[in-house]
Each structure stands twice: as structure tokens, then as C-alpha cells.
Motif scaffolding. Structure first.
Motif, mmCIF file in Angstrom:
data_model
loop_
_atom_site.group_PDB
_atom_site.id
_atom_site.type_symbol
_atom_site.label_atom_id
_atom_site.label_comp_id
_atom_site.label_asym_id
_atom_site.label_seq_id
_atom_site.Cartn_x
_atom_site.Cartn_y
_atom_site.Cartn_z
ATOM 1 N N GLU A 266 44.163 -55.961 55.181
ATOM 2 C CA GLU A 266 45.711 -56.171 55.494
ATOM 3 C C GLU A 266 46.163 -55.273 56.511
ATOM 4 O O GLU A 266 46.994 -55.737 57.501
ATOM 5 N N ILE A 267 45.758 -54.038 56.632
ATOM 6 C CA ILE A 267 46.285 -53.338 57.698
ATOM 7 C C ILE A 267 45.905 -53.875 59.099
ATOM 8 O O ILE A 267 46.587 -53.895 60.134
ATOM 9 N N ASP A 268 44.634 -54.251 59.054
ATOM 10 C CA ASP A 268 43.984 -54.731 60.224
ATOM 11 C C ASP A 268 44.644 -56.014 60.837
ATOM 12 O O ASP A 268 44.996 -56.130 61.987
ATOM 13 N N GLU A 269 45.104 -56.843 59.841
ATOM 14 C CA GLU A 269 45.963 -58.110 60.381
ATOM 15 C C GLU A 269 47.314 -57.832 60.736
ATOM 16 O O GLU A 269 47.858 -58.495 61.645
ATOM 17 N N ARG A 270 47.900 -56.759 60.105
ATOM 18 C CA ARG A 270 49.111 -56.367 60.539
ATOM 19 C C ARG A 270 49.014 -55.892 62.030
ATOM 20 O O ARG A 270 49.863 -56.224 62.998
ATOM 21 N N LEU A 271 47.976 -54.931 62.209
ATOM 22 C CA LEU A 271 47.820 -54.430 63.543
ATOM 23 C C LEU A 271 47.572 -55.562 64.571
ATOM 24 O O LEU A 271 48.237 -55.413 65.874
ATOM 25 N N LYS A 272 47.032 -56.516 64.332
ATOM 26 C CA LYS A 272 46.605 -57.774 65.063
ATOM 27 C C LYS A 272 47.848 -58.468 65.545
ATOM 28 O O LYS A 272 48.187 -58.603 66.692
ATOM 29 N N ASP A 273 48.707 -58.511 64.507
ATOM 30 C CA ASP A 273 50.151 -59.312 64.502
ATOM 31 C C ASP A 273 50.911 -58.456 65.732
ATOM 32 O O ASP A 273 51.472 -58.870 66.577
#
Length: 193
Positions: free
Chosen positions: A126-133
């Protein structure tokens, strides 16, 4: 070619998101789906309020931009709507976009500085996806605060990260020049006397 899954995605409007009830949840949109997260515990709130107060006070003294809390929505380039725990946007970027902090709409893009304080239910994915966004939509620096390990991860890209222990400082770098906050101070116990 549009897949069946893509065709079924909902496109949320800002008006629809703002009309959601104040039901004790944080609302975000991820891949067309409404994601509701429960409010956080007091330790999370303590860390967030300490860091938010420090950034707000520093910004007020130096007038570098706008600081917002987790109630502020940000439209990512992929139409996800994210709400970091703490956000900072430079005055230059606000002026370039013609965006006034008193405007009654979500910010078009990610904050220059995005701060996330991990909750026990956050996953690395989830954190990785947030950072990508965030980084795909304009973020320059992200701080990921880990209350369990009492450390912070400083990110300049989704894959360019540096882990700092409680003896180090959060540094505002070029966004908040001169801002230095001791990581250990985020986790200090309150003295009620």
C-alpha cells in the motif's frame, strides 16, 4: 483496448467525494474504488500533530507555501484521490498553478512534501502504491514515519529511499530550507504533570 475491469471502474467527482458523510473514516479513491480507512489511534495523532505544528510554525515564520492536514484531498495524475497525513506545497508552485489555499477544491497533483505516519494496518504494498502516485504527480520528497520502529524513511522517488533512526533529523532540504526536526521528538512520551 479497454478491459472489462477498466470499463467497470467508477470515476468519482470531487462533489461526490465532498458529499460523503463524516462517518469517522478517511475517504480516498484508488483505481476507481472508494477506500475507507478508520481514524487512527492517539499515538498516531500525537506524532502527526507534533510534526504538523512544527511545519506550520516554521512555514508561518518563513512564508514558504501552504501546509495541510489529512483532511485535504489531492488528485493524482491517474485520478486517484490521496490524502497524506501532512502535506506541503511551495508558494512558487501554488502561484504557477494559480491555486489559492482558500480555494474550495482538491489540489490538482500531489504535494511537494508528502508525510505518511504508518498505522498498524498499513502494508508495504500500500505504501509503495501511495509513493508511486505521489511521485508521478509532483511530489519531490516523502517522509514515511514508522512509530513501531521509531524511525523515518526519506524518499526522493519510489525506489530511492533512506532509512533514518531516532538519532537523526527530518530535514526540509530545498522545500523547507532550515527546517530540522529531531525524529526522536516525534515519539516522546507526554508528561501529564
Amino acid at each position: 483496448m479497454i478491459s472489462v475491469a477498466d470499463a467497470a471502474k467508477t470515476v468519482w467527482t470531487e462533489a461526490e467525494l465532498q458529499a460523503l458523510p463524516g462517518d469517522g473514516y478517511i475517504h480516498e479513491v484508488v483505481d476507481g474504488e472508494l477506500v475507507m480507512s478508520p481514524k487512527n489511534d492517539s499515538f498516531h495523532g500525537q506524532i502527526c500533530s507534533r510534526l504538523l505544528a512544527a511545519i506550520v510554525n516554521f512555514n508561518r515564520a518563513h512564508q514558504l507555501g501552504a501546509v495541510w492536514d489529512s483532511s485535504t484531498g489531492f488528485w493524482m495524475r491517474n485520478r486517484n484521490c490521496r490524502a497524506p497525513d501532512i502535506s506541503f506545497i511551495t508558494k512558487t508552485r501554488l502561484e504557477d498553478l494559480g491555486f489559492k489555499p482558500s480555494r474550495r477544491e482538491f489540489f490538482p497533483g500531489a504535494p511537494d512534501l508528502a508525510v505518511e505516519i504508518l498505522s498498524p494496518n498499513n502494508t508495504r504494498a500500500e505504501i509503495d502504491e501511495r509513493l508511486k502516485d505521489f511521485f508521478a504527480s509532483g511530489t519531490q520528497i516523502a517522509w514515511i514515519i514508522n512509530p513501531e520502529l521509531r524511525c523515518a524513511e526519506i524518499c526522493h522517488a519510489p525506489t530511492k529511499r533512506q532509512l533514518l533512526g531516532s538519532g537523526a533529523f527530518l530535514d526540509g532540504q530545498h522545500l523547507l530550507p532550515g527546517f530540522h526536526y529531531p525524529i526522536a521528538d516525534l515519539f516522546k512520551e507526554w508528561d501529564w504533570d
